[in-house]
Design a protein around this motif. Structure first.
Motif, short mmCIF file in Angstrom:
data_model
loop_
_atom_site.label_atom_id
_atom_site.label_comp_id
_atom_site.label_asym_id
_atom_site.label_seq_id
_atom_site.Cartn_x
_atom_site.Cartn_y
_atom_site.Cartn_z
N ALA A 55 0.87 -1.19 0.00
CA ALA A 55 0.00 0.00 0.00
C ALA A 55 0.90 1.23 0.00
N GLN A 56 0.27 2.40 0.03
CA GLN A 56 1.01 3.65 0.14
C GLN A 56 0.26 4.63 1.04
N PHE A 57 1.00 5.33 1.87
CA PHE A 57 0.45 6.43 2.66
C PHE A 57 0.85 7.73 1.98
N VAL A 58 0.10 8.79 2.26
CA VAL A 58 0.44 10.10 1.74
C VAL A 58 0.72 11.05 2.90
N GLN A 59 1.32 12.17 2.58
CA GLN A 59 1.73 13.12 3.61
C GLN A 59 0.53 13.55 4.45
N GLY A 60 0.71 13.55 5.77
CA GLY A 60 -0.35 13.92 6.69
C GLY A 60 -1.08 12.74 7.30
N ASN A 61 -0.99 11.55 6.66
CA ASN A 61 -1.59 10.35 7.25
C ASN A 61 -0.96 10.09 8.62
N GLU A 62 -1.79 9.60 9.54
CA GLU A 62 -1.29 9.25 10.87
C GLU A 62 -1.35 7.74 11.06
N LEU A 63 -0.41 7.22 11.83
CA LEU A 63 -0.39 5.78 12.11
C LEU A 63 0.10 5.56 13.53
N MET A 64 -0.21 4.38 14.05
CA MET A 64 0.19 4.01 15.40
C MET A 64 1.29 2.96 15.32
N ALA A 65 2.36 3.16 16.08
CA ALA A 65 3.50 2.26 16.05
C ALA A 65 3.35 1.18 17.11
N PHE A 66 3.47 -0.08 16.69
CA PHE A 66 3.35 -1.20 17.61
C PHE A 66 4.71 -1.79 17.98
N GLN A 67 5.70 -1.62 17.10
CA GLN A 67 7.06 -2.00 17.42
C GLN A 67 8.00 -1.36 16.42
N GLU A 68 9.29 -1.35 16.75
CA GLU A 68 10.31 -0.80 15.87
C GLU A 68 11.40 -1.83 15.67
N LYS A 69 11.88 -1.96 14.43
CA LYS A 69 12.91 -2.94 14.12
C LYS A 69 13.75 -2.43 12.94
N TYR A 70 15.05 -2.35 13.14
CA TYR A 70 15.99 -1.97 12.07
C TYR A 70 15.65 -0.63 11.42
N GLY A 71 15.08 0.31 12.18
CA GLY A 71 14.71 1.59 11.61
C GLY A 71 13.36 1.59 10.91
N TRP A 72 12.58 0.53 11.12
CA TRP A 72 11.25 0.41 10.53
C TRP A 72 10.20 0.37 11.64
N ILE A 73 9.04 0.94 11.36
CA ILE A 73 7.92 0.97 12.30
C ILE A 73 6.84 0.00 11.83
N GLN A 74 6.39 -0.83 12.75
CA GLN A 74 5.31 -1.78 12.42
C GLN A 74 3.97 -1.19 12.84
N THR A 75 3.02 -1.21 11.90
CA THR A 75 1.66 -0.77 12.17
C THR A 75 0.71 -1.75 11.49
N TYR A 76 -0.55 -1.38 11.33
CA TYR A 76 -1.52 -2.26 10.69
C TYR A 76 -2.24 -1.53 9.55
N TYR A 77 -2.49 -2.26 8.48
CA TYR A 77 -3.22 -1.72 7.33
C TYR A 77 -4.21 -2.78 6.85
N ASP A 78 -5.49 -2.43 6.85
CA ASP A 78 -6.55 -3.39 6.51
C ASP A 78 -6.45 -4.66 7.35
N GLY A 79 -6.09 -4.49 8.61
CA GLY A 79 -6.03 -5.62 9.52
C GLY A 79 -4.76 -6.46 9.41
N GLU A 80 -3.85 -6.10 8.51
CA GLU A 80 -2.63 -6.86 8.32
C GLU A 80 -1.43 -6.11 8.88
N GLU A 81 -0.46 -6.83 9.40
CA GLU A 81 0.77 -6.24 9.90
C GLU A 81 1.60 -5.72 8.73
N VAL A 82 2.00 -4.44 8.79
CA VAL A 82 2.79 -3.83 7.73
C VAL A 82 3.91 -3.00 8.36
#
Length: 364
Positions: A55-82
């Motif tokens: 998927a793609q997010f655009v500027q201004g979208n907000e997301l919630m961080a569930f964990q961080e790994k290797y400089g990446w943030i894990q969140t959820y999109y359509d119920g899936e871990e991304v």
């Protein structure tokens, strides 16, 4: 039950209590919230730039961080871990300026944007309205500082605020003011222009002679259009800056999120009729016809291809864009002559200058 068994049982209950107390699931209120700071942010299946884009997010979208790994943030999109790259995010909790005070540390005289695309806001915080935008490499004079925000000069009469963590101190004047600036420099100062390079990624667009793909001719053309517009003083917002796919709705949404003065979608044409040739400009709303006529006539005055005129068509990306908008078909990659012309750097520069002059004439 002997003394040893009682001790083991007591230890088991004590350990269970600790696990229950300290290993409870993290509540939403404890999670960090981030805002996307770049115009387009790829959402991936794994914490790696080589993983699948889902998927793609655009500027201004907000997301919630569930964990961080290797400089990446894990969140959820359509119920899936991304996963998304953290360096394109700004933590919301750090953006509040309610309790911030003016920094006592030195404030740079000039800063350069080091994020792909950012908002320029009316005040020092994300709770203020966006009044303009800036791209990576843009440089601005700094006139004040409040907390982690710089007040900058947008142009000779307007100011705005940008986040300091999305900038770096400039050591030389802006590259937009070099010797390559054309004679019409700054005639588009203060205007927000969205450049939309059509297709991209899994969508190659039209297929021309020898298997030439439309997207591969669009990319260098759009780069030159962006350069010419910026040289003329425009604030340029780009719907995609690389070879990846962006949905039509997202292209329109990017434009609608700014105070956009004009939306220009760049394309090349193809036809089963190999003799089909020339440049065409399309508009959707009758009010945009004037913009189309100005740009079409200006391009034709620069290039040596057939003038196919200005036509009305309900292209989705035009219909869904609130700003004055046009879609340009800049030649036929299915025509041997057109293809040889449109792939040349000189033609692409002529098109870029034609679009720039057309916008200047339209706004004047």
């Amino acid at each position: 039950m002997n003394h040893r068994a009682i001790s083991r049982l007591a230890f088991f209950f004590w350990l269970s209590f600790l696990l229950f107390t300290f290993l409870q699931p993290v509540q939403a209120s404890d999670l960090e919230t981030y805002e996307v700071s770049t115009s387009i942010l790829n959402v991936r299946s794994e914490p790696s730039s080589d993983s699948e884009i889902v998927a793609q997010f655009v500027q201004g979208n907000e997301l919630m961080a569930f964990q961080e790994k290797y400089g990446w943030i894990q969140t959820y999109y359509d119920g899936e871990e991304v996963w998304v790259a953290k360096h394109h995010l700004v933590q919301k909790d750090s953006l509040s300026t309610e309790n911030s005070t003016t920094e006592t540390s030195s404030t740079p005289n000039m800063v350069t944007i080091n994020s792909e695309s950012i908002f320029v806001r009316s005040g020092p915080g994300t709770n203020y309205d966006a009044v303009s935008s800036a791209l990576s490499g843009d440089s601005f004079d700094v006139i004040d500082r409040s907390g982690d925000w710089y007040q900058i000069m947008i142009n000779s009469s307007e100011t705005g605020w940008i986040a300091s963590w999305l900038t770096e101190q400039a050591t030389q004047p802006s590259q937009n003011n070099n010797n390559t600036v054309p004679s019409n420099s700054m005639n588009l100062e203060g205007y927000n222009i969205v450049v939309d390079p059509g297709h991209g990624g899994t969508d190659p667009g039209a297929i021309g002679l020898n298997g030439i793909q439309e997207k591969d001719v669009i990319q260098p053309t759009s780069s030159k259009v962006i350069d010419h517009l910026r040289d003329a003083g425009a604030n340029v917002i780009v719907t995609r800056s690389g070879d990846y796919f962006v949905f039509l709705d997202d292209r329109a949404r990017i434009s609608n999120s700014y105070y956009t003065d004009a939306f220009i979608s760049l394309h090349y044409d193809a036809s089963l009729n190999l003799s089909a040739s020339g440049v065409t400009t399309y508009f959707a709303e009758s009010g945009d016809k004037g913009l189309g006529e100005s740009i079409q006539s200006s391009i034709i005055s620069q290039v040596n291809l057939h003038d196919r005129g200005v036509r009305q068509a309900n292209y989705k990306v035009l219909v869904n864009t609130s700003a004055p908008s046009v879609l340009l078909e800049l030649g036929f990659i299915s025509n041997p002559h057109d293809l040889s012309v449109v792939q040349s750097e000189s033609y692409q520069n002529e098109v870029a200058q034609g679009i720039t002059n057309g916008l200047i004439n339209y706004f004047e």
